[in-house]
Motif scaffolding. Structure first.
Motif, PDB file in Angstrom:
ATOM      1  N   GLU A 351      78.727 102.081 103.390  1.00  0.00           N
ATOM      2  CA  GLU A 351      77.657 102.797 102.683  1.00  0.00           C
ATOM      3  C   GLU A 351      78.243 103.680 101.583  1.00  0.00           C
ATOM      4  O   GLU A 351      77.660 103.802 100.488  1.00  0.00           O
ATOM      5  CB  GLU A 351      76.852 103.632 103.675  1.00  0.00           C
ATOM      6  N   ILE A 352      79.403 104.302 101.868  1.00  0.00           N
ATOM      7  CA  ILE A 352      80.048 105.142 100.849  1.00  0.00           C
ATOM      8  C   ILE A 352      80.435 104.301  99.641  1.00  0.00           C
ATOM      9  O   ILE A 352      80.229 104.708  98.482  1.00  0.00           O
ATOM     10  CB  ILE A 352      81.298 105.835 101.443  1.00  0.00           C
ATOM     11  N   ARG A 353      80.994 103.119  99.904  1.00  0.00           N
ATOM     12  CA  ARG A 353      81.357 102.236  98.792  1.00  0.00           C
ATOM     13  C   ARG A 353      80.127 101.847  97.975  1.00  0.00           C
ATOM     14  O   ARG A 353      80.167 101.763  96.745  1.00  0.00           O
ATOM     15  CB  ARG A 353      82.069 100.986  99.324  1.00  0.00           C
ATOM     16  N   THR A 354      79.018 101.599  98.691  1.00  0.00           N
ATOM     17  CA  THR A 354      77.780 101.247  97.998  1.00  0.00           C
ATOM     18  C   THR A 354      77.296 102.391  97.109  1.00  0.00           C
ATOM     19  O   THR A 354      76.907 102.190  95.948  1.00  0.00           O
ATOM     20  CB  THR A 354      76.690 100.877  99.014  1.00  0.00           C
ATOM     21  N   VAL A 355      77.341 103.612  97.686  1.00  0.00           N
ATOM     22  CA  VAL A 355      76.904 104.789  96.918  1.00  0.00           C
ATOM     23  C   VAL A 355      77.832 105.029  95.729  1.00  0.00           C
ATOM     24  O   VAL A 355      77.375 105.359  94.612  1.00  0.00           O
ATOM     25  CB  VAL A 355      76.867 106.033  97.841  1.00  0.00           C
ATOM     26  N   GLU A 356      79.152 104.875  95.950  1.00  0.00           N
ATOM     27  CA  GLU A 356      80.106 105.070  94.862  1.00  0.00           C
ATOM     28  C   GLU A 356      79.879 104.057  93.745  1.00  0.00           C
ATOM     29  O   GLU A 356      79.973 104.396  92.554  1.00  0.00           O
ATOM     30  CB  GLU A 356      81.535 104.973  95.397  1.00  0.00           C
ATOM     31  N   ASP A 357      79.602 102.813  94.137  1.00  0.00           N
ATOM     32  CA  ASP A 357      79.306 101.791  93.126  1.00  0.00           C
ATOM     33  C   ASP A 357      78.059 102.158  92.338  1.00  0.00           C
ATOM     34  O   ASP A 357      78.006 101.990  91.102  1.00  0.00           O
ATOM     35  CB  ASP A 357      79.127 100.425  93.796  1.00  0.00           C
ATOM     36  N   LYS A 358      77.045 102.641  93.072  1.00  0.00           N
ATOM     37  CA  LYS A 358      75.794 103.034  92.411  1.00  0.00           C
ATOM     38  C   LYS A 358      76.029 104.224  91.485  1.00  0.00           C
ATOM     39  O   LYS A 358      75.515 104.275  90.359  1.00  0.00           O
ATOM     40  CB  LYS A 358      74.741 103.395  93.464  1.00  0.00           C
ATOM     41  N   LEU A 359      76.852 105.199  91.959  1.00  0.00           N
ATOM     42  CA  LEU A 359      77.150 106.381  91.145  1.00  0.00           C
ATOM     43  C   LEU A 359      77.903 105.996  89.878  1.00  0.00           C
ATOM     44  O   LEU A 359      77.617 106.501  88.788  1.00  0.00           O
ATOM     45  CB  LEU A 359      77.982 107.363  91.968  1.00  0.00           C
ATOM     46  N   SER A 360      78.859 105.070  90.036  1.00  0.00           N
ATOM     47  CA  SER A 360      79.606 104.605  88.858  1.00  0.00           C
ATOM     48  C   SER A 360      78.675 103.931  87.862  1.00  0.00           C
ATOM     49  O   SER A 360      78.789 104.132  86.639  1.00  0.00           O
ATOM     50  CB  SER A 360      80.687 103.620  89.311  1.00  0.00           C
ATOM     51  N   GLU A 361      77.725 103.166  88.390  1.00  0.00           N
ATOM     52  CA  GLU A 361      76.753 102.496  87.514  1.00  0.00           C
ATOM     53  C   GLU A 361      75.882 103.514  86.788  1.00  0.00           C
ATOM     54  O   GLU A 361      75.605 103.395  85.590  1.00  0.00           O
ATOM     55  CB  GLU A 361      75.891 101.562  88.354  1.00  0.00           C
ATOM     56  N   LEU A 362      75.465 104.568  87.517  1.00  0.00           N
ATOM     57  CA  LEU A 362      74.633 105.607  86.912  1.00  0.00           C
ATOM     58  C   LEU A 362      75.405 106.385  85.848  1.00  0.00           C
ATOM     59  O   LEU A 362      74.850 106.753  84.808  1.00  0.00           O
ATOM     60  CB  LEU A 362      74.124 106.555  87.996  1.00  0.00           C
ATOM     61  N   LYS A 363      76.694 106.644  86.096  1.00  0.00           N
ATOM     62  CA  LYS A 363      77.508 107.347  85.097  1.00  0.00           C
ATOM     63  C   LYS A 363      77.638 106.525  83.822  1.00  0.00           C
ATOM     64  O   LYS A 363      77.568 107.053  82.711  1.00  0.00           O
ATOM     65  CB  LYS A 363      78.891 107.642  85.676  1.00  0.00           C
ATOM     66  N   THR A 364      77.828 105.219  83.991  1.00  0.00           N
ATOM     67  CA  THR A 364      77.926 104.337  82.822  1.00  0.00           C
ATOM     68  C   THR A 364      76.621 104.362  82.027  1.00  0.00           C
ATOM     69  O   THR A 364      76.617 104.434  80.788  1.00  0.00           O
ATOM     70  CB  THR A 364      78.236 102.901  83.270  1.00  0.00           C
TER      71      THR A 364
END
Length: 395
Positions: A351-364
């Motif tokens: 779940e952390i990896r999923t959230v981190e991926d989502k956060l990276s996408e949002l930052k982009t």
């Protein structure tokens, strides 16, 4: 029918079913060898079919919790011919349901067949099939039949196994012949080669010596001899297996095969001794984290060996003691909690990896919007200035 005939038929019946049980064990070992050669980067498990009529197959709960999504989804099965079969995974029941019956029918699966499931993609299982009772030939060194050559390390093994498929079929045919034979009284004229082929009673045995060997006569490993029906069968064992069997016999101060049924097939006897050594090794190598299924498989194998006459009581006693420690005590509870915690941590990390991926996408996305806003802001100021110029111009 005479009393002797009834006794012989009963004995033959037990031997045939003992052969069948050992064949199942050999089949499971073949499946484990197949699994050991799979690409370790992708998870796998072994499943022995207990039924083919329910239209679904159950997947181990631990495998589901670690490797499969927590919801229903479509899952593809790939067979040895690269043909694909679409099935449905039901998360709450932990089964493959819709579509499984088509796969089972197409491959003529029967009770006792062993499948190796290899999760090569998120929603794709590659399947290897070890046919029921193909393990009968494994007593003589033949590993059963399986399908796909999915990993380069498996290529040579797959080709060798496919080349021996006909031998496995002959093994199953011999088993059927043996089952028919137990319904008929044996004849003295039946050849010794036939008896050895089916594991039936050898009515006339050739003995090298009439002297009965006793373990107390074995002073050391060099003088240790394994004899069955008066015949020396040391040549049927590797040096390592012979040494291990000597240590097991020495621990009990007796030949563990002393009570094998009289007239037992030599190959079957050698297989029983080798199986005893293998199980003893497996028990010694077991860990607190060893799955309960392993203990059940060892107990079942030891039960078969005991029916054949092997003295394995001490191994069963040790296995039961280890089982109580591992699964019926405070240690078992802590071990279970530990495994649950490991699974939960894996879920949280996912779940952390999923959230981190989502956060990276949002930052982009945020950076892209900042660049667009900067450009649009300049345009807005330009238009505002142009408008103000028009407002301030003379009438």
């Amino acid at each position: 029918m005479t009393d002797r005939t009834v006794y012989l038929n009963s004995f033959e019946h037990k031997q045939v079913f003992a052969i069948r049980d050992i064949a199942k064990i050999c089949g499971m070992k073949s499946a484990e060898k197949v699994q050991a050669n799979l690409d370790p980067r992708f998870p796998s498990f072994v499943k022995a079919l207990t039924s083919v009529t329910c239209g679904c197959v159950r997947i181990p709960a631990e495998f589901c919790s670690l490797h499969l999504p927590k919801h229903d989804f479509a899952l593809t099965l790939v067979d040895e011919n690269r043909a694909e079969y679409l099935t449905t995974y039901l998360h709450r029941r932990k089964v493959l349901s819709r579509g499984w019956r088509s796969f089972s029918t197409a491959h003529k699966l029967v009770k006792g067949d062993i499948l190796v499931f290899h999760l090569v993609k998120d929603a794709t299982f590659q399947l290897y099939i070890i046919r029921a009772y193909s393990g009968l030939s494994a007593i003589g060194g033949v590993v059963g039949h399986h399908g796909l050559d999915s990993h380069p390390n498996q290529t040579s093994m797959c080709k060798d196994i496919k080349a021996k498929e006909e031998t496995c079929k002959r093994g199953r045919k011999r088993l059927k012949t043996a089952l028919r034979a137990v319904r008929q009284p044996p004849t003295v004229e039946k050849s010794r080669s036939d008896n050895e082929e089916f594991g039936l009673v050898v009515l006339k045995r050739v003995r090298l010596s009439e002297k009965t060997l006793e373990f107390k006569d074995m002073k050391d490993l060099d003088s240790f001899t394994i004899a069955v029906n008066g015949l020396n069968i040391d040549s049927k064992f590797s040096k390592n297996d012979r040494e291990k069997y000597y240590e097991l016999c020495r621990s009990q101060d007796t030949f563990l095969h002393d009570n094998l049924r009289e007239g037992i097939n030599i190959k079957l006897a050698a297989g029983a001794i080798s199986e005893t050594v293998d199980i003893a090794d497996a028990i010694k190598a077991s860990k607190l984290s060893s799955p309960q299924e392993d203990f059940a498989a060892w107990e079942k194998s030891l039960g078969v060996l005991e029916k054949l006459g092997m003295n394995v009581y001490f191994l069963r006693a040790r296995l039961q003691q280890l089982f109580r420690v591992a699964f019926e005590s405070e240690v078992a509870a802590d071990s279970m909690c530990y495994r649950i915690a490991i699974g939960e941590r894996a879920r949280v990390e996912e779940e952390i990896r999923t959230v981190e991926d989502k956060l990276s996408e949002l930052k982009t996305t945020s950076k892209r919007l900042d660049a667009e806003i900067e450009i649009l802001e300049k345009r807005a100021r330009f238009h505002e200035l142009k408008y103000q110029t028009e407002v301030d111009s003379p009438w």
